[in-house]
Design a protein around this motif. Structure first.
Motif, PDB file in Angstrom:
ATOM      1  N   SER A 160       0.982  -1.302  -0.085  1.00  0.00           N
ATOM      2  CA  SER A 160      -0.072  -0.036  -0.107  1.00  0.00           C
ATOM      3  C   SER A 160       0.846   1.165  -0.055  1.00  0.00           C
ATOM      4  N   ALA A 161       0.101   2.423   0.161  1.00  0.00           N
ATOM      5  CA  ALA A 161       0.879   3.747   0.166  1.00  0.00           C
ATOM      6  C   ALA A 161       1.294   4.048   1.270  1.00  0.00           C
ATOM      7  N   LEU A 162       1.102   3.170   2.398  1.00  0.00           N
ATOM      8  CA  LEU A 162       1.577   3.322   3.955  1.00  0.00           C
ATOM      9  C   LEU A 162       3.209   3.369   3.905  1.00  0.00           C
ATOM     10  N   ARG A 163       3.807   4.370   4.511  1.00  0.00           N
ATOM     11  CA  ARG A 163       5.380   4.435   4.602  1.00  0.00           C
ATOM     12  C   ARG A 163       5.527   3.933   5.839  1.00  0.00           C
ATOM     13  N   PRO A 164       6.861   3.441   6.199  1.00  0.00           N
ATOM     14  CA  PRO A 164       7.246   3.357   7.585  1.00  0.00           C
ATOM     15  C   PRO A 164       7.054   4.454   8.518  1.00  0.00           C
ATOM     16  N   GLY A 165       6.331   4.129   9.699  1.00  0.00           N
ATOM     17  CA  GLY A 165       5.943   5.101  10.704  1.00  0.00           C
ATOM     18  C   GLY A 165       4.395   5.610  10.422  1.00  0.00           C
ATOM     19  N   ASP A 166       3.981   5.345   9.377  1.00  0.00           N
ATOM     20  CA  ASP A 166       2.686   5.578   9.021  1.00  0.00           C
ATOM     21  C   ASP A 166       1.581   4.903   9.775  1.00  0.00           C
ATOM     22  N   LEU A 167       0.362   5.375  10.307  1.00  0.00           N
ATOM     23  CA  LEU A 167      -0.614   4.666  10.919  1.00  0.00           C
ATOM     24  C   LEU A 167      -2.106   4.881   9.856  1.00  0.00           C
ATOM     25  N   ALA A 168      -2.775   3.874   9.555  1.00  0.00           N
ATOM     26  CA  ALA A 168      -4.124   4.270   8.997  1.00  0.00           C
ATOM     27  C   ALA A 168      -5.099   4.403  10.096  1.00  0.00           C
ATOM     28  N   VAL A 169      -5.640   5.673  10.064  1.00  0.00           N
ATOM     29  CA  VAL A 169      -6.252   5.767  11.468  1.00  0.00           C
ATOM     30  C   VAL A 169      -7.825   5.567  11.082  1.00  0.00           C
ATOM     31  N   SER A 170      -8.305   5.705   9.946  1.00  0.00           N
ATOM     32  CA  SER A 170      -9.519   5.262   9.372  1.00  0.00           C
ATOM     33  C   SER A 170      -9.911   5.317   7.874  1.00  0.00           C
ATOM     34  N   ALA A 171     -10.826   4.765   7.528  1.00  0.00           N
ATOM     35  CA  ALA A 171     -11.099   4.956   6.122  1.00  0.00           C
ATOM     36  C   ALA A 171     -12.819   5.474   5.817  1.00  0.00           C
ATOM     37  N   PHE A 172     -12.725   6.014   4.586  1.00  0.00           N
ATOM     38  CA  PHE A 172     -13.859   6.789   4.023  1.00  0.00           C
ATOM     39  C   PHE A 172     -14.620   6.143   2.955  1.00  0.00           C
ATOM     40  N   PHE A 173     -15.831   5.685   2.875  1.00  0.00           N
ATOM     41  CA  PHE A 173     -16.739   5.007   1.996  1.00  0.00           C
ATOM     42  C   PHE A 173     -17.676   6.191   1.394  1.00  0.00           C
ATOM     43  N   PRO A 174     -17.588   6.654   0.437  1.00  0.00           N
ATOM     44  CA  PRO A 174     -18.845   7.648  -0.184  1.00  0.00           C
ATOM     45  C   PRO A 174     -20.125   6.924  -0.129  1.00  0.00           C
ATOM     46  N   ALA A 175     -21.255   7.631   0.283  1.00  0.00           N
ATOM     47  CA  ALA A 175     -22.600   7.412   0.320  1.00  0.00           C
ATOM     48  C   ALA A 175     -22.939   6.687  -1.004  1.00  0.00           C
ATOM     49  N   LEU A 176     -24.072   5.953  -1.023  1.00  0.00           N
ATOM     50  CA  LEU A 176     -24.539   5.366  -2.432  1.00  0.00           C
ATOM     51  C   LEU A 176     -25.383   6.675  -3.065  1.00  0.00           C
ATOM     52  N   PRO A 177     -24.851   7.052  -4.172  1.00  0.00           N
ATOM     53  CA  PRO A 177     -25.655   8.018  -5.141  1.00  0.00           C
ATOM     54  C   PRO A 177     -27.200   7.632  -5.190  1.00  0.00           C
ATOM     55  N   PRO A 178     -27.913   8.735  -5.172  1.00  0.00           N
ATOM     56  CA  PRO A 178     -29.546   8.721  -5.500  1.00  0.00           C
ATOM     57  C   PRO A 178     -29.762   7.852  -6.731  1.00  0.00           C
ATOM     58  N   GLY A 179     -30.504   7.022  -6.784  1.00  0.00           N
ATOM     59  CA  GLY A 179     -31.043   6.166  -7.952  1.00  0.00           C
ATOM     60  C   GLY A 179     -30.031   4.873  -8.431  1.00  0.00           C
TER      61      GLY A 179
END
Length: 290
Positions: A160-179
């Motif tokens: 992944s794009a994580l480098r040494p020393g990085d911490l992934a603290v959360s992930a965001f999943f966009p909401a389902l678009p209308p229709g």
């Protein structure tokens, strides 16, 4: 087998965790759910000098869903996300995909963000994040947090794009678009095994139930999740009369799997075509019914 020796750190705050990771540099590894890391340690496929256990860090088990989408903290377990009605309402693809992740006992402990950070191209959640155009929020000692788009986050198999020393603290999943509607299909030798191939689909319709957007994300057939936009192939046809077999063929023709001990490249490519048709048809059906 037993893991090689390592220093164990159990920080209580994000700041302490980031300091420990900064001190460890390339020899540090984060432990959250541990459902991927612990087997790698036991088989000695990974040998970090320092293990930073973030399970006691407060504030990382958050799970929020609003009109913009779903944010999943680094310690939110698969099972919690799967069972959340608020998450399913805002982004149903998460629940659809999580039902295919390993077995319930694994989902009770494994974390969504940990799965993304592991970056296994045969895993379900990287494909979901890639299809939805989500992001991973990354923290680093002495630096502001940054949001990394899914298209940049997955760099290669288990990379992944994580480098040494990085911490992934959360992930965001966009909401389902209308229709819109979503679906997730995969084929594995046994339920809970890694998929031979899988497809996540997103279809959006206009007020006349014509297809405006159709996308599929394929897993298990490349070094990273492969997102294929087949909106042009749908040509704004009504969902009920779309030639989903032809659209799925366009998805199949854009993947280039390789032979391995589990399946040939031709067989995986065939599976992608079959699964893409199922997933796109199902997603369109859900979009049609609101």
């Amino acid at each position: 087998m037993k893991p090689p020796p390592f220093e164990y750190h159990a920080p209580r705050t994000v700041g302490e965790a980031l300091e420990a990771l900064a001190d460890a540099g390339p020899d540090g590894k984060v432990l959250a759910g541990g459902q991927s890391l612990i087997p790698l340690l036991n088989m000695r496929l990974a040998a970090p000098a320092r293990l930073v256990d973030i399970n006691r860090v407060s504030g990382l088990d958050t799970l929020t869903a609003d009109r913009k989408g779903v944010r999943v903290g680094a310690l939110a377990r698969h099972a919690a996300v799967e069972r959340s009605e608020a998450v399913a309402e805002r982004q149903p693809l998460l629940r659809q995909a999580l039902r295919h992740v390993a077995h319930p006992v694994i989902r009770n402990r494994g974390t969504v963000v940990g799965s993304l950070a592991h970056a296994d191209p045969a895993a379900e959640l990287p494909a979901v994040l890639a299809l939805l155009g989500g992001t991973v929020r990354v923290a680093r000692h002495g630096e502001p947090e940054r949001d990394v788009p899914a298209a940049e986050f997955f760099a290669g198999p288990m990379e992944s794009a994580l480098r040494p020393g990085d911490l992934a603290v959360s992930a965001f999943f966009p909401a389902l678009p209308p229709g819109s509607g979503t679906a997730f299909c995969e084929i594995a030798r046994r339920h809970g095994d890694y998929a031979l191939a899988g497809v996540a689909a997103l279809v959006t319709l206009d007020d006349d139930l014509r297809i405006t957007t159709a996308k599929a994300a394929c897993l298990g057939v490349g070094p990273v999740p492969i997102v294929v936009d087949v909106s042009a192939e749908c040509d704004r046809r009504p969902a009920a009369s779309a030639d989903w077999a032809a659209v799925a063929a366009a998805v199949r023709d854009r993947v280039e799997p390789e032979d391995d001990i589990h399946a040939t490249a031709d067989y995986r490519r065939h599976l992608v075509g079959v699964l893409a048709e199922r997933a796109l048809r199902s997603a369109a059906g859900r979009a049609s019914h609101g």
